[in-house]
Design an enzyme around this catalytic site. Structure first.
Site, PDB file in Angstrom:
ATOM      1  N   ASN A  28       0.856  -1.196   0.000  1.00 28.45           N
ATOM      2  CA  ASN A  28       0.000   0.000   0.000  1.00 28.45           C
ATOM      3  C   ASN A  28       0.892   1.246   0.000  1.00 28.45           C
ATOM      4  O   ASN A  28       0.787   2.132   0.846  1.00 28.45           O
ATOM      5  CB  ASN A  28      -0.966  -0.006   1.187  1.00 28.45           C
ATOM      6  CG  ASN A  28      -2.027   1.085   1.051  1.00 28.45           C
ATOM      7  OD1 ASN A  28      -2.226   1.909   1.923  1.00 28.45           O
ATOM      8  ND2 ASN A  28      -2.677   1.131  -0.085  1.00 28.45           N
ATOM      9  N   HIS A  30       2.923   4.608  -0.518  1.00 30.77           N
ATOM     10  CA  HIS A  30       2.638   6.028  -0.740  1.00 30.77           C
ATOM     11  C   HIS A  30       3.967   6.757  -0.845  1.00 30.77           C
ATOM     12  O   HIS A  30       5.038   6.135  -0.799  1.00 30.77           O
ATOM     13  CB  HIS A  30       1.760   6.583   0.391  1.00 30.77           C
ATOM     14  CG  HIS A  30       2.271   6.248   1.760  1.00 30.77           C
ATOM     15  ND1 HIS A  30       3.450   6.763   2.254  1.00 30.77           N
ATOM     16  CD2 HIS A  30       1.789   5.431   2.730  1.00 30.77           C
ATOM     17  CE1 HIS A  30       3.663   6.307   3.469  1.00 30.77           C
ATOM     18  NE2 HIS A  30       2.678   5.482   3.796  1.00 30.77           N
ATOM     19  N   HIS A  33       6.920   5.799   1.436  1.00 30.75           N
ATOM     20  CA  HIS A  33       7.731   4.622   1.062  1.00 30.75           C
ATOM     21  C   HIS A  33       8.637   4.952  -0.123  1.00 30.75           C
ATOM     22  O   HIS A  33       9.805   4.561  -0.154  1.00 30.75           O
ATOM     23  CB  HIS A  33       6.829   3.461   0.622  1.00 30.75           C
ATOM     24  CG  HIS A  33       5.889   2.963   1.669  1.00 30.75           C
ATOM     25  ND1 HIS A  33       4.538   3.237   1.649  1.00 30.75           N
ATOM     26  CD2 HIS A  33       6.099   2.202   2.763  1.00 30.75           C
ATOM     27  CE1 HIS A  33       3.958   2.648   2.679  1.00 30.75           C
ATOM     28  NE2 HIS A  33       4.876   2.021   3.377  1.00 30.75           N
ATOM     29  N   GLN A  57       3.028  -9.364  13.605  1.00 34.81           N
ATOM     30  CA  GLN A  57       3.084  -8.090  14.320  1.00 34.81           C
ATOM     31  C   GLN A  57       1.707  -7.469  14.546  1.00 34.81           C
ATOM     32  O   GLN A  57       1.608  -6.324  14.983  1.00 34.81           O
ATOM     33  CB  GLN A  57       4.019  -7.111  13.604  1.00 34.81           C
ATOM     34  CG  GLN A  57       3.529  -6.578  12.275  1.00 34.81           C
ATOM     35  CD  GLN A  57       4.622  -5.837  11.534  1.00 34.81           C
ATOM     36  OE1 GLN A  57       5.573  -6.437  11.060  1.00 34.81           O
ATOM     37  NE2 GLN A  57       4.505  -4.516  11.407  1.00 34.81           N
ATOM     38  N   GLY A 148      11.662   4.275   7.808  1.00 34.30           N
ATOM     39  CA  GLY A 148      11.100   5.603   8.005  1.00 34.30           C
ATOM     40  C   GLY A 148      11.055   5.972   9.477  1.00 34.30           C
ATOM     41  O   GLY A 148      10.719   5.147  10.333  1.00 34.30           O
ATOM     42  N   GLN A 149      11.376   7.239   9.754  1.00 36.43           N
ATOM     43  CA  GLN A 149      11.368   7.701  11.144  1.00 36.43           C
ATOM     44  C   GLN A 149       9.963   7.984  11.656  1.00 36.43           C
ATOM     45  O   GLN A 149       9.801   8.297  12.822  1.00 36.43           O
ATOM     46  CB  GLN A 149      12.218   8.946  11.279  1.00 36.43           C
ATOM     47  CG  GLN A 149      13.667   8.596  11.546  1.00 36.43           C
ATOM     48  CD  GLN A 149      14.442   9.772  12.053  1.00 36.43           C
ATOM     49  OE1 GLN A 149      14.384  10.835  11.447  1.00 36.43           O
ATOM     50  NE2 GLN A 149      15.158   9.618  13.128  1.00 36.43           N
ATOM     51  N   GLN A 154      10.242   1.877  16.242  1.00 36.16           N
ATOM     52  CA  GLN A 154      10.618   0.713  15.417  1.00 36.16           C
ATOM     53  C   GLN A 154      12.044   0.884  14.894  1.00 36.16           C
ATOM     54  O   GLN A 154      12.864  -0.044  14.920  1.00 36.16           O
ATOM     55  CB  GLN A 154       9.633   0.567  14.251  1.00 36.16           C
ATOM     56  CG  GLN A 154      10.077  -0.420  13.192  1.00 36.16           C
ATOM     57  CD  GLN A 154       9.021  -0.657  12.141  1.00 36.16           C
ATOM     58  OE1 GLN A 154       8.093  -1.420  12.358  1.00 36.16           O
ATOM     59  NE2 GLN A 154       9.138  -0.020  10.985  1.00 36.16           N
ATOM     60  N   SER A 186       0.742   7.853   5.884  1.00 32.84           N
ATOM     61  CA  SER A 186       0.634   6.511   6.459  1.00 32.84           C
ATOM     62  C   SER A 186      -0.401   5.731   5.666  1.00 32.84           C
ATOM     63  O   SER A 186      -1.399   6.300   5.207  1.00 32.84           O
ATOM     64  CB  SER A 186       0.171   6.625   7.920  1.00 32.84           C
ATOM     65  OG  SER A 186      -0.351   5.398   8.363  1.00 32.84           O
ATOM     66  N   SER A 187      -0.163   4.436   5.541  1.00 36.18           N
ATOM     67  CA  SER A 187      -1.157   3.600   4.854  1.00 36.18           C
ATOM     68  C   SER A 187      -2.497   3.662   5.572  1.00 36.18           C
ATOM     69  O   SER A 187      -3.551   3.572   4.944  1.00 36.18           O
ATOM     70  CB  SER A 187      -0.677   2.151   4.796  1.00 36.18           C
ATOM     71  OG  SER A 187       0.508   2.095   4.041  1.00 36.18           O
TER      72      SER A 187
HETATM   73  O1  PAF Z   1       7.125  -0.551   9.062  1.00 33.16           O
HETATM   74  C1  PAF Z   1       6.625  -1.517   8.454  1.00 33.16           C
HETATM   75  O2  PAF Z   1       5.986  -1.387   7.393  1.00 33.16           O
HETATM   76  C2  PAF Z   1       6.754  -2.915   9.053  1.00 33.16           C
HETATM   77  O3  PAF Z   1       6.724  -2.880  10.434  1.00 33.16           O
HETATM   78  C3  PAF Z   1       8.001  -3.665   8.549  1.00 33.16           C
HETATM   79  C4  PAF Z   1       9.280  -2.994   9.006  1.00 33.16           C
HETATM   80  C5  PAF Z   1       7.960  -3.776   7.043  1.00 33.16           C
HETATM   81  C6  PAF Z   1       8.014  -5.094   9.141  1.00 33.16           C
HETATM   82  O4  PAF Z   1       6.886  -5.821   8.757  1.00 33.16           O
END
Ligand code: PAF
Length: 285
Positions: A28, A30, A33, A57, A148-149, A154, A186-187
């Site tokens: 998805n 944008h 990314h 996750q 991405g920050q 993460q 954001s998606s």
């Molecule tokens: O940030 C994300 O899109 C996800 O957490 C990642 C790093 C691709 C792991 O699935």
């Protein structure tokens, strides 16, 4: 652009690369990314993007099933951005059997903030990223991965993971991309109704206000930060949001500010629900 689904296919496609540049995603795609892809491209000799919605996750009540999957549009965007190899494993390619070995991140860093409200999230992220890193980088002298920050915690957790496991991979931060009104891309913005989309920027405005108040109170921040946070949360609540946290932390370890931590050492982070959509954002201050 070469599209591959299995780990052996990916390794064959990267056989002649000595330094892949990698951007993992859940699709998805944008402009956020795509800016990471553009940033990563000159940092390696092969540009790899993965698209994989990682079940590990997501909590049971979260949006794994409804997470937007936009394959055709994603492929077109990656092709245009100069991606060399798109790795799009099916679930059985990445998890051919239940993933019983997991990467357990340091709870001091991973059980707070996002980890407090999404228990197990960072274990799921670290486990899939370790597996993706193994798929992309095994046997390579070095590599680069861009995160991405916008997902600040993460990025910190993964940077620590790479340090602690001595992986020969450089973790590079990518700047948050914002819409014209400053909403972080954001998606999940796609879930917002028109009215919610107009309201959504208030999270970043509340974080800006908190940042301002924190810097103004820098000398007494260790005594005052909780009161400033409470004010920021109340302001959003009054507009109909349900905030999980709005907080001032140290950039280095996401612990509360200590005496002497001021501008350059701090970050404000927030997560809040607007209707049924949970948004996150942050600013380094
Ligand atoms: O940030 C994300 O899109 C996800 O957490 C990642 C790093 C691709 C792991 O699935």
């Amino acid at each position: 652009m070469h599209i591959v689904h299995t780990i052996p296919e990916l390794r064959a496609a990267l056989a002649s690369s000595r330094q892949p540049a990698f951007v993992p995603t859940m699709g998805n795609l944008h402009e956020g990314h795509i800016s990471l892809v553009r940033q990563a491209k000159p940092l390696g000799d092969a540009m790899v993007v993965s698209i994989f919605v990682n079940r590990l996750q997501f909590l049971p009540h979260e949006d794994f099933d409804s997470y937007p999957r936009t394959w055709e549009a994603d492929c077109a965007k990656l092709q245009a951005a100069g991606c060399d190899v798109l790795f799009a494993p099916r679930e059985a390619d990445l998890y051919p059997e239940p993933q019983t070995f997991k990467v357990q991140p340091d709870p001091q860093l991973a059980d707070i903030l996002e980890g407090q409200f999404r228990p197990g999230f960072f274990t799921g992220v670290c486990t899939v990223v370790m597996k993706l890193f193994s798929a992309v980088f095994a046997g390579k002298p070095q590599g680069v991965a861009v995160f991405g920050q916008k997902d600040y915690q993460q990025w910190l957790v993964l940077r620590r993971m790479v340090q602690q496991f001595a992986l020969p991979i450089e973790i590079v931060p990518g700047q948050t991309q914002r819409a014209a009104d400053a909403l972080a891309l954001s998606s999940r913005n796609g879930y917002l109704s028109e009215a919610e989309r107009a309201e959504a920027v208030q999270l970043s405005l509340a974080l800006r206000a908190l940042a301002h108040a924190a810097l103004a109170a820098a000398d007494t921040l260790p005594q005052q930060w909780q009161a400033l946070e409470a004010q920021a949360m109340q302001a959003l609540q009054a507009r109909g949001w349900q905030p999980d946290y709005l907080t001032v932390r140290r950039r280095s370890d996401l612990l509360p500010p200590q005496t002497g931590d001021g501008s350059g050492a701090l970050v404000v982070l927030g997560a809040a629900r607007l209707g049924s959509t949970r948004l996150i954002d942050n600013f380094e201050i």
